[in-house]
Design a protein around this motif. Structure first.
Motif, PDB file in Angstrom:
ATOM      1  N   PRO A   1       2.949  10.277  10.333  1.00  0.00           N
ATOM      2  CA  PRO A   1       2.587  10.975  11.491  1.00  0.00           C
ATOM      3  C   PRO A   1       2.129   9.720  12.396  1.00  0.00           C
ATOM      4  O   PRO A   1       1.120   9.108  12.183  1.00  0.00           O
ATOM      5  N   GLY A   2       2.738   9.444  13.756  1.00  0.00           N
ATOM      6  CA  GLY A   2       2.676   8.539  14.527  1.00  0.00           C
ATOM      7  C   GLY A   2       1.030   8.729  15.032  1.00  0.00           C
ATOM      8  O   GLY A   2       0.419   7.686  15.344  1.00  0.00           O
ATOM      9  N   HIS A   3       0.777   9.868  15.518  1.00  0.00           N
ATOM     10  CA  HIS A   3      -0.447  10.192  16.360  1.00  0.00           C
ATOM     11  C   HIS A   3      -1.600   9.997  15.242  1.00  0.00           C
ATOM     12  O   HIS A   3      -2.803   9.674  15.865  1.00  0.00           O
ATOM     13  N   VAL A   4      -1.456  10.491  13.999  1.00  0.00           N
ATOM     14  CA  VAL A   4      -2.355  10.338  13.098  1.00  0.00           C
ATOM     15  C   VAL A   4      -2.647   8.974  13.005  1.00  0.00           C
ATOM     16  O   VAL A   4      -3.913   8.615  12.935  1.00  0.00           O
ATOM     17  N   SER A   5      -1.562   8.143  12.861  1.00  0.00           N
ATOM     18  CA  SER A   5      -1.795   7.041  12.459  1.00  0.00           C
ATOM     19  C   SER A   5      -2.481   6.003  13.713  1.00  0.00           C
ATOM     20  O   SER A   5      -3.019   4.982  13.576  1.00  0.00           O
ATOM     21  N   THR A   6      -2.305   6.552  14.866  1.00  0.00           N
ATOM     22  CA  THR A   6      -2.938   6.125  16.033  1.00  0.00           C
ATOM     23  C   THR A   6      -4.539   5.861  15.661  1.00  0.00           C
ATOM     24  O   THR A   6      -5.133   4.826  16.088  1.00  0.00           O
ATOM     25  N   ILE A   7      -5.178   6.857  15.085  1.00  0.00           N
ATOM     26  CA  ILE A   7      -6.610   6.730  14.614  1.00  0.00           C
ATOM     27  C   ILE A   7      -6.832   5.972  13.342  1.00  0.00           C
ATOM     28  O   ILE A   7      -7.656   5.289  13.291  1.00  0.00           O
ATOM     29  N   ILE A   8      -6.119   6.583  12.215  1.00  0.00           N
ATOM     30  CA  ILE A   8      -6.395   5.803  10.964  1.00  0.00           C
ATOM     31  C   ILE A   8      -5.534   4.542  10.784  1.00  0.00           C
ATOM     32  O   ILE A   8      -5.811   3.744   9.641  1.00  0.00           O
ATOM     33  N   GLY A   9      -4.770   4.067  11.340  1.00  0.00           N
ATOM     34  CA  GLY A   9      -4.000   2.909  11.187  1.00  0.00           C
ATOM     35  C   GLY A   9      -3.007   2.913  10.054  1.00  0.00           C
ATOM     36  O   GLY A   9      -2.582   4.133   9.521  1.00  0.00           O
ATOM     37  N   VAL A  10      -2.766   1.880   9.604  1.00  0.00           N
ATOM     38  CA  VAL A  10      -1.481   1.915   8.490  1.00  0.00           C
ATOM     39  C   VAL A  10      -2.181   1.639   6.846  1.00  0.00           C
ATOM     40  O   VAL A  10      -1.771   2.082   6.093  1.00  0.00           O
ATOM     41  N   GLU A  11      -3.316   1.077   7.043  1.00  0.00           N
ATOM     42  CA  GLU A  11      -3.907   0.584   5.594  1.00  0.00           C
ATOM     43  C   GLU A  11      -4.097   2.025   4.633  1.00  0.00           C
ATOM     44  O   GLU A  11      -3.654   1.933   3.523  1.00  0.00           O
ATOM     45  N   PRO A  12      -4.615   3.090   5.228  1.00  0.00           N
ATOM     46  CA  PRO A  12      -4.541   3.994   4.160  1.00  0.00           C
ATOM     47  C   PRO A  12      -3.259   4.805   3.645  1.00  0.00           C
ATOM     48  O   PRO A  12      -3.438   5.476   2.669  1.00  0.00           O
ATOM     49  N   TYR A  13      -2.345   4.113   4.301  1.00  0.00           N
ATOM     50  CA  TYR A  13      -0.889   4.547   3.407  1.00  0.00           C
ATOM     51  C   TYR A  13      -0.333   3.707   2.559  1.00  0.00           C
ATOM     52  O   TYR A  13       0.522   4.025   1.752  1.00  0.00           O
ATOM     53  N   ARG A  14      -1.109   2.792   2.296  1.00  0.00           N
ATOM     54  CA  ARG A  14      -0.310   1.612   1.190  1.00  0.00           C
ATOM     55  C   ARG A  14      -0.206   2.220   0.106  1.00  0.00           C
ATOM     56  O   ARG A  14       0.826   1.571  -0.673  1.00  0.00           O
ATOM     57  N   PHE A  15      -0.995   3.197  -0.381  1.00  0.00           N
ATOM     58  CA  PHE A  15      -0.573   3.512  -1.808  1.00  0.00           C
ATOM     59  C   PHE A  15       0.675   4.152  -2.040  1.00  0.00           C
ATOM     60  O   PHE A  15       1.122   4.354  -3.145  1.00  0.00           O
ATOM     61  N   LEU A  16       1.173   4.752  -1.045  1.00  0.00           N
ATOM     62  CA  LEU A  16       2.409   5.277  -0.858  1.00  0.00           C
ATOM     63  C   LEU A  16       3.580   4.668  -1.637  1.00  0.00           C
ATOM     64  O   LEU A  16       4.288   4.736  -2.450  1.00  0.00           O
ATOM     65  N   ALA A  17       3.629   3.242  -1.194  1.00  0.00           N
ATOM     66  CA  ALA A  17       4.540   2.256  -1.522  1.00  0.00           C
ATOM     67  C   ALA A  17       4.225   1.606  -2.887  1.00  0.00           C
ATOM     68  O   ALA A  17       4.957   1.633  -3.728  1.00  0.00           O
ATOM     69  N   GLU A  18       2.806   1.286  -3.024  1.00  0.00           N
ATOM     70  CA  GLU A  18       2.406   0.627  -4.212  1.00  0.00           C
ATOM     71  C   GLU A  18       2.270   1.415  -5.211  1.00  0.00           C
ATOM     72  O   GLU A  18       2.574   0.989  -6.454  1.00  0.00           O
ATOM     73  N   GLN A  19       1.790   2.581  -5.242  1.00  0.00           N
ATOM     74  CA  GLN A  19       1.437   3.551  -6.447  1.00  0.00           C
ATOM     75  C   GLN A  19       2.820   4.413  -6.836  1.00  0.00           C
ATOM     76  O   GLN A  19       2.946   4.757  -7.863  1.00  0.00           O
ATOM     77  N   HIS A  20       3.393   4.684  -5.662  1.00  0.00           N
ATOM     78  CA  HIS A  20       4.383   5.974  -5.852  1.00  0.00           C
ATOM     79  C   HIS A  20       5.722   5.485  -5.602  1.00  0.00           C
ATOM     80  O   HIS A  20       6.744   5.915  -5.576  1.00  0.00           O
ATOM     81  N   GLY A  21       6.010   4.325  -5.040  1.00  0.00           N
ATOM     82  CA  GLY A  21       7.237   3.585  -4.809  1.00  0.00           C
ATOM     83  C   GLY A  21       8.109   4.240  -3.746  1.00  0.00           C
ATOM     84  O   GLY A  21       9.157   4.085  -3.562  1.00  0.00           O
ATOM     85  N   VAL A  22       7.373   4.899  -2.897  1.00  0.00           N
ATOM     86  CA  VAL A  22       8.306   5.723  -1.616  1.00  0.00           C
ATOM     87  C   VAL A  22       8.092   4.836  -0.387  1.00  0.00           C
ATOM     88  O   VAL A  22       6.899   4.340   0.102  1.00  0.00           O
TER      89      VAL A  22
END
Lengths: 77, 367
Positions: free
Chosen positions: B199-220
């Motif tokens: 989500p673009g606008h949620v990310s406006t607030i939280i940035g990118v870092e909180p999503y890192r686990f999606l690629a690193e832990q789940h490979g998505v």
């Protein structure tokens, strides 16, 4: 309710901490409590539920468009 | 020539010729079937409204996840705000979308209003403060739904209420956090996703870092993206690229609006007023650390405590499959109620109520 849209800043009232913004003739007054970077008149800001969230970065937008142009070999800008 | 105004510039992100070219590239480079999910109501609407969904190759399957704030509001929360509406001396201030969400007995705020409850639709949490000023004899309860985009606006409003001594202003905080919900989704063995559009606008607030686990832990592969057709098409190309190279990553495509570290000022306000708590999500159940509750000195603004109302973990409405739709397990038109007993005029579940709900979008654009 979650729709956030870019709107142009028309005027700013620093005393009340609000800005008048407009897009396609729709005018709103928005709060400036949580915007991270001060916006100026003429800037576009992302507006959500009565608050300006962030100033849109024009240089970055142009850079994105330029990438499309180069990647697709098209005249965009 | 560079666009003269910001408005010209934004228009470029809808350029049909560019869209066609990106679509051609997607078709040419797609290595096989691809199921992607977006988790933002604005993306749901953008993908349908722009016609993108019907232009995508058949091998690309688009799923709408738990990204509509009204849709993820739990049955128990709906029951609780209907109870709040019936309290003496209370005026409910709410975003309009919540008006028609049916509660456990089929009643809604709209019906409660017809029965004499005082309910006001507001455009912003801040508008509810004006109500508190106008009605000092009543208690104004603002229904705080929404994700990390909305929560800071409500937090800022509560801070102003405190500064101005508006003690008759209360909030029912139902805010939800996106990354813990994504973790819960990906841990569900029945959910099959190849990629996420973040989500673009949620990310406006939280940035990118909180999503890192999606690629690193789940490979998505996961792309933070904007809402114009070019943004979404570019996100799909980035996903295809990652599939080809076999290196899942989190990419910020929407850097014109999303700084990698988000909006620290908004987060500061949000975490001054709220603390992280467990939350109930419709369809997903209780997810640890996925909600926000009033913190410290701001707890006196909590409507549930002030008016002695509890949220119970109620079962879903009979027959309603909104939970499966929100998890991408079922397409809206496969629900037995879709376009039969459940339509936008007579919604059974919230996915058909909210304009950002996938069932409502499916009904409006894909029938």
């Amino acid at each position: 309710m979650c729709l956030a849209v870019p709107m142009e800043v028309k005027s700013i009232n620093t005393e009340l901490n609000v800005a008048d913004v407009e897009i396609s003739g729709v005018k709103r007054q928005v709060r400036l409590d949580i915007i991270d970077y001060p916006a100026s008149v003429g800037d576009y800001v992302i507006v959500h539920a009565g608050f300006a969230l962030r100033r849109l970065d024009r240089e970055d937008a142009l850079e994105t468009l330029k990438l499309f142009q180069e990647g697709l070999n098209l005249q965009v800008l | 020539m560079a666009p003269n105004t910001a408005s010209d510039m934004l228009a470029k992100f809808k350029d049909p010729a560019l869209c066609r070219n990106l679509l051609d590239r997607i078709r040419a480079e797609l290595p096989g079937p691809l199921a992607f999910m977006e988790v933002c109501g604005t993306h749901t609407v953008a993908i349908f409204q722009s016609g993108l969904r019907s232009l995508l190759p058949d091998e690309i399957r688009h799923l709408s996840g738990p990204g509509c704030p009204v849709c993820v509001t739990h049955e128990g929360e709906v029951a609780a705000f209907l109870e709040l509406a019936r309290k003496d001396g209370v005026i409910i201030a709410t975003f309009g979308d919540l008006m028609r969400v049916p509660g456990p007995k089929g009643t809604s705020l709209k019906q409660a209003q017809a029965e004499g409850c005082r309910i006001e639709i507001v455009y912003s949490a801040f508008d509810a403060l004006a109500l508190a000023r106008k009605h000092p004899e009543s208690r104004i309860v603002f229904l705080g739904v929404g994700f990390e985009t909305t929560a800071p606006t409500v937090a800022a409003t509560i801070k102003v209420a405190k500064e101005q001594g508006l003690d008759n202003f209360l909030v029912f905080a139902m805010h939800k956090l996106v990354p813990p919900a994504l973790a819960a989704l990906l841990q569900d063995p029945e959910v099959n996703l190849d990629a996420l559009i973040l989500p673009g606008h949620v990310s406006t607030i939280i940035g990118v870092e909180p999503y890192r686990f999606l690629a690193e832990q789940h490979g998505v592969p996961s792309i933070v993206t904007g809402f114009e057709p070019l943004d979404i098409l570019q996100a799909l190309l980035l996903i295809i690229d990652q599939r080809k190279t076999g290196r899942p990553q989190v990419v910020n495509q929407y850097s014109r609006a999303v700084a990698d570290d988000g909006n620290p000022k908004a987060r500061e306000v949000m975490f001054e007023v709220f603390k992280v708590s467990d939350a109930l999500w419709r369809g997903l159940g209780r997810i640890p650390n996925s909600g926000l509750a009033l913190a410290g000195e701001y707890q006196r603004f909590d409507a549930l405590t002030a008016l002695d109302v509890q949220v119970h973990d109620l079962p879903p409405l009979p027959g309603c499959r909104c939970g499966d739709v929100l998890k991408g397990k079922m397409q809206p038109n496969h629900c037995p109620l879709f376009n039969k007993s459940c339509t936008p005029a007579t919604p059974v579940g919230p996915c058909m109520v909210s304009t950002e709900g996938s069932c409502a979008a499916y009904y409006k654009y894909a029938l």
